[in-house]
Design a protein around this motif. Structure first.
Motif, PDB file in Angstrom:
ATOM      1  N   GLY A 119      59.875  30.798  45.884  1.00  0.00           N
ATOM      2  CA  GLY A 119      59.426  30.255  47.153  1.00  0.00           C
ATOM      3  C   GLY A 119      60.003  28.898  47.505  1.00  0.00           C
ATOM      4  O   GLY A 119      59.700  28.357  48.564  1.00  0.00           O
ATOM      5  N   THR A 120      60.852  28.362  46.659  1.00  0.00           N
ATOM      6  CA  THR A 120      61.416  27.041  46.909  1.00  0.00           C
ATOM      7  C   THR A 120      62.237  27.014  48.189  1.00  0.00           C
ATOM      8  O   THR A 120      62.172  26.051  48.952  1.00  0.00           O
ATOM      9  CB  THR A 120      62.273  26.590  45.704  1.00  0.00           C
ATOM     10  N   ARG A 121      62.969  28.053  48.457  1.00  0.00           N
ATOM     11  CA  ARG A 121      63.809  28.102  49.661  1.00  0.00           C
ATOM     12  C   ARG A 121      62.936  28.052  50.921  1.00  0.00           C
ATOM     13  O   ARG A 121      63.257  27.347  51.877  1.00  0.00           O
ATOM     14  CB  ARG A 121      64.669  29.362  49.655  1.00  0.00           C
ATOM     15  N   VAL A 122      61.817  28.770  50.910  1.00  0.00           N
ATOM     16  CA  VAL A 122      60.900  28.759  52.056  1.00  0.00           C
ATOM     17  C   VAL A 122      60.268  27.376  52.195  1.00  0.00           C
ATOM     18  O   VAL A 122      60.140  26.843  53.301  1.00  0.00           O
ATOM     19  CB  VAL A 122      59.821  29.851  51.890  1.00  0.00           C
ATOM     20  N   SER A 123      59.897  26.784  51.077  1.00  0.00           N
ATOM     21  CA  SER A 123      59.307  25.448  51.091  1.00  0.00           C
ATOM     22  C   SER A 123      60.291  24.415  51.640  1.00  0.00           C
ATOM     23  O   SER A 123      59.914  23.544  52.424  1.00  0.00           O
ATOM     24  CB  SER A 123      58.871  25.062  49.681  1.00  0.00           C
ATOM     25  N   ARG A 124      61.527  24.512  51.224  1.00  0.00           N
ATOM     26  CA  ARG A 124      62.551  23.589  51.734  1.00  0.00           C
ATOM     27  C   ARG A 124      62.707  23.724  53.248  1.00  0.00           C
ATOM     28  O   ARG A 124      62.891  22.737  53.952  1.00  0.00           O
ATOM     29  CB  ARG A 124      63.890  23.829  51.052  1.00  0.00           C
ATOM     30  N   LYS A 125      62.626  24.952  53.731  1.00  0.00           N
ATOM     31  CA  LYS A 125      62.744  25.193  55.171  1.00  0.00           C
ATOM     32  C   LYS A 125      61.559  24.581  55.912  1.00  0.00           C
ATOM     33  O   LYS A 125      61.721  23.989  56.982  1.00  0.00           O
ATOM     34  CB  LYS A 125      62.835  26.699  55.434  1.00  0.00           C
ATOM     35  N   MET A 126      60.336  24.719  55.346  1.00  0.00           N
ATOM     36  CA  MET A 126      59.155  24.121  55.963  1.00  0.00           C
ATOM     37  C   MET A 126      59.291  22.605  56.042  1.00  0.00           C
ATOM     38  O   MET A 126      58.975  21.990  57.070  1.00  0.00           O
ATOM     39  CB  MET A 126      57.898  24.478  55.170  1.00  0.00           C
ATOM     40  N   ILE A 127      59.764  21.992  54.961  1.00  0.00           N
ATOM     41  CA  ILE A 127      59.934  20.542  54.930  1.00  0.00           C
ATOM     42  C   ILE A 127      61.044  20.122  55.879  1.00  0.00           C
ATOM     43  O   ILE A 127      60.929  19.101  56.569  1.00  0.00           O
ATOM     44  CB  ILE A 127      60.194  20.049  53.494  1.00  0.00           C
ATOM     45  N   GLN A 128      62.103  20.905  55.954  1.00  0.00           N
ATOM     46  CA  GLN A 128      63.215  20.599  56.852  1.00  0.00           C
ATOM     47  C   GLN A 128      62.744  20.565  58.305  1.00  0.00           C
ATOM     48  O   GLN A 128      63.089  19.651  59.051  1.00  0.00           O
ATOM     49  CB  GLN A 128      64.298  21.660  56.671  1.00  0.00           C
ATOM     50  N   VAL A 129      61.940  21.550  58.691  1.00  0.00           N
ATOM     51  CA  VAL A 129      61.407  21.578  60.054  1.00  0.00           C
ATOM     52  C   VAL A 129      60.438  20.418  60.262  1.00  0.00           C
ATOM     53  O   VAL A 129      60.469  19.759  61.311  1.00  0.00           O
ATOM     54  CB  VAL A 129      60.710  22.935  60.336  1.00  0.00           C
ATOM     55  N   GLY A 130      59.596  20.137  59.281  1.00  0.00           N
ATOM     56  CA  GLY A 130      58.652  19.032  59.400  1.00  0.00           C
ATOM     57  C   GLY A 130      59.329  17.674  59.465  1.00  0.00           C
ATOM     58  O   GLY A 130      58.849  16.765  60.159  1.00  0.00           O
ATOM     59  N   ASP A 131      60.451  17.514  58.774  1.00  0.00           N
ATOM     60  CA  ASP A 131      61.169  16.240  58.795  1.00  0.00           C
ATOM     61  C   ASP A 131      61.854  15.987  60.137  1.00  0.00           C
ATOM     62  O   ASP A 131      62.134  14.842  60.485  1.00  0.00           O
ATOM     63  CB  ASP A 131      62.205  16.188  57.672  1.00  0.00           C
ATOM     64  N   LYS A 132      62.148  17.037  60.882  1.00  0.00           N
ATOM     65  CA  LYS A 132      62.799  16.877  62.190  1.00  0.00           C
ATOM     66  C   LYS A 132      61.838  16.359  63.252  1.00  0.00           C
ATOM     67  O   LYS A 132      62.260  15.863  64.280  1.00  0.00           O
ATOM     68  CB  LYS A 132      63.402  18.199  62.653  1.00  0.00           C
ATOM     69  N   ILE A 133      60.535  16.461  62.989  1.00  0.00           N
ATOM     70  CA  ILE A 133      59.530  15.989  63.932  1.00  0.00           C
ATOM     71  C   ILE A 133      59.420  14.467  63.799  1.00  0.00           C
ATOM     72  O   ILE A 133      59.230  13.943  62.700  1.00  0.00           O
ATOM     73  CB  ILE A 133      58.175  16.673  63.669  1.00  0.00           C
ATOM     74  N   ALA A 134      59.525  13.773  64.918  1.00  0.00           N
ATOM     75  CA  ALA A 134      59.598  12.307  64.882  1.00  0.00           C
ATOM     76  C   ALA A 134      58.241  11.654  64.614  1.00  0.00           C
ATOM     77  O   ALA A 134      58.146  10.726  63.817  1.00  0.00           O
ATOM     78  CB  ALA A 134      60.178  11.792  66.197  1.00  0.00           C
ATOM     79  N   SER A 135      57.211  12.114  65.247  1.00  0.00           N
ATOM     80  CA  SER A 135      55.900  11.479  65.145  1.00  0.00           C
ATOM     81  C   SER A 135      55.152  11.958  63.897  1.00  0.00           C
ATOM     82  O   SER A 135      55.142  13.150  63.589  1.00  0.00           O
ATOM     83  CB  SER A 135      55.079  11.799  66.389  1.00  0.00           C
ATOM     84  N   ILE A 136      54.514  11.027  63.202  1.00  0.00           N
ATOM     85  CA  ILE A 136      53.742  11.377  62.006  1.00  0.00           C
ATOM     86  C   ILE A 136      52.541  12.234  62.390  1.00  0.00           C
ATOM     87  O   ILE A 136      52.188  13.174  61.679  1.00  0.00           O
ATOM     88  CB  ILE A 136      53.304  10.106  61.257  1.00  0.00           C
ATOM     89  N   LEU A 137      51.929  11.924  63.526  1.00  0.00           N
ATOM     90  CA  LEU A 137      50.789  12.703  63.995  1.00  0.00           C
ATOM     91  C   LEU A 137      51.205  14.153  64.277  1.00  0.00           C
ATOM     92  O   LEU A 137      50.483  15.093  63.924  1.00  0.00           O
ATOM     93  CB  LEU A 137      50.193  12.068  65.254  1.00  0.00           C
ATOM     94  N   LEU A 138      52.372  14.333  64.872  1.00  0.00           N
ATOM     95  CA  LEU A 138      52.863  15.688  65.131  1.00  0.00           C
ATOM     96  C   LEU A 138      53.246  16.407  63.837  1.00  0.00           C
ATOM     97  O   LEU A 138      53.111  17.622  63.738  1.00  0.00           O
ATOM     98  CB  LEU A 138      54.042  15.665  66.098  1.00  0.00           C
ATOM     99  N   GLN A 139      53.718  15.653  62.850  1.00  0.00           N
ATOM    100  CA  GLN A 139      54.017  16.260  61.551  1.00  0.00           C
ATOM    101  C   GLN A 139      52.740  16.773  60.894  1.00  0.00           C
ATOM    102  O   GLN A 139      52.718  17.885  60.357  1.00  0.00           O
ATOM    103  CB  GLN A 139      54.692  15.254  60.619  1.00  0.00           C
ATOM    104  N   ILE A 140      51.679  15.972  60.926  1.00  0.00           N
ATOM    105  CA  ILE A 140      50.398  16.411  60.367  1.00  0.00           C
ATOM    106  C   ILE A 140      49.896  17.631  61.116  1.00  0.00           C
ATOM    107  O   ILE A 140      49.425  18.601  60.510  1.00  0.00           O
ATOM    108  CB  ILE A 140      49.381  15.252  60.402  1.00  0.00           C
ATOM    109  N   LEU A 141      50.012  17.602  62.439  1.00  0.00           N
ATOM    110  CA  LEU A 141      49.604  18.744  63.260  1.00  0.00           C
ATOM    111  C   LEU A 141      50.433  19.980  62.926  1.00  0.00           C
ATOM    112  O   LEU A 141      49.906  21.097  62.878  1.00  0.00           O
ATOM    113  CB  LEU A 141      49.723  18.392  64.742  1.00  0.00           C
ATOM    114  N   TYR A 142      51.724  19.789  62.647  1.00  0.00           N
ATOM    115  CA  TYR A 142      52.605  20.908  62.269  1.00  0.00           C
ATOM    116  C   TYR A 142      52.105  21.583  60.998  1.00  0.00           C
ATOM    117  O   TYR A 142      52.018  22.819  60.937  1.00  0.00           O
ATOM    118  CB  TYR A 142      54.031  20.399  62.084  1.00  0.00           C
TER     119      TYR A 142
END
Length: 147
Positions: free
Chosen positions: A50-73
């Motif tokens: 599952g590491t590849r899926v986890s990396r993809k989740m983090i990659q998408v989350g890192d592209k979000i600029a706002s911390i509040l939107l990251q938490i919401l994601y």
């Protein structure tokens, strides 16, 4: 970040070891040892898969600029995972209810195999990577990045 993934795999295995000991609390010691080793090794292997899926989740989350939107994601991602779990449970229930009930061992084993294969594949590719993502996000804050 590779060090965080190595540590997350160990943490997931430790959590599964404790969880399996709690699940098998009333069993004999031999069942506890077998169950603990089986569940822990499967969780450890699943964390590699599952590491590849986890990396993809983090990659998408890192592209979000706002911390509040990251938490919401990550909260919305959890809601989606729970909804998928419920939908998969309904699908398994529908498939198994369509099969006529029988007391034969072969049919019961087939139904159990369907449930185990669908459930374990969902666990490997969705639930464990989500927990691994949360663990890696926490570890990224604690482990200094040396590049």
């Amino acid at each position: 970040m590779e060090k965080a993934y190595k540590l997350s795999r160990i943490i997931i295995a430790i959590f599964m070891m404790m969880d399996s000991l709690i699940m098998l609390m009333n069993e004999d010691i031999s069942v506890k040892i077998f169950g603990m080793s089986l569940f822990t090794s499967v969780a450890f292997l699943a964390s590699f898969l599952g590491t590849r899926v986890s990396r993809k989740m983090i990659q998408v989350g890192d592209k979000i600029a706002s911390i509040l939107l990251q938490i919401l994601y990550y909260i919305v991602l959890l809601i989606i995972i729970l909804a998928l779990t419920y939908i998969i449970w309904l699908i398994i229930d529908f498939i198994l209810s369509a099969i006529p009930y029988s007391n034969e061992l072969g049919i019961a084993a087939g139904e159990a195999m369907i449930a185990v294969l669908v459930g374990s594949s969902f666990l490997i590719f969705v639930i464990i990577p989500y927990f691994q993502t949360l663990i890696v996000l926490g570890l990224r804050k604690m482990i200094p990045n040396r590049q």
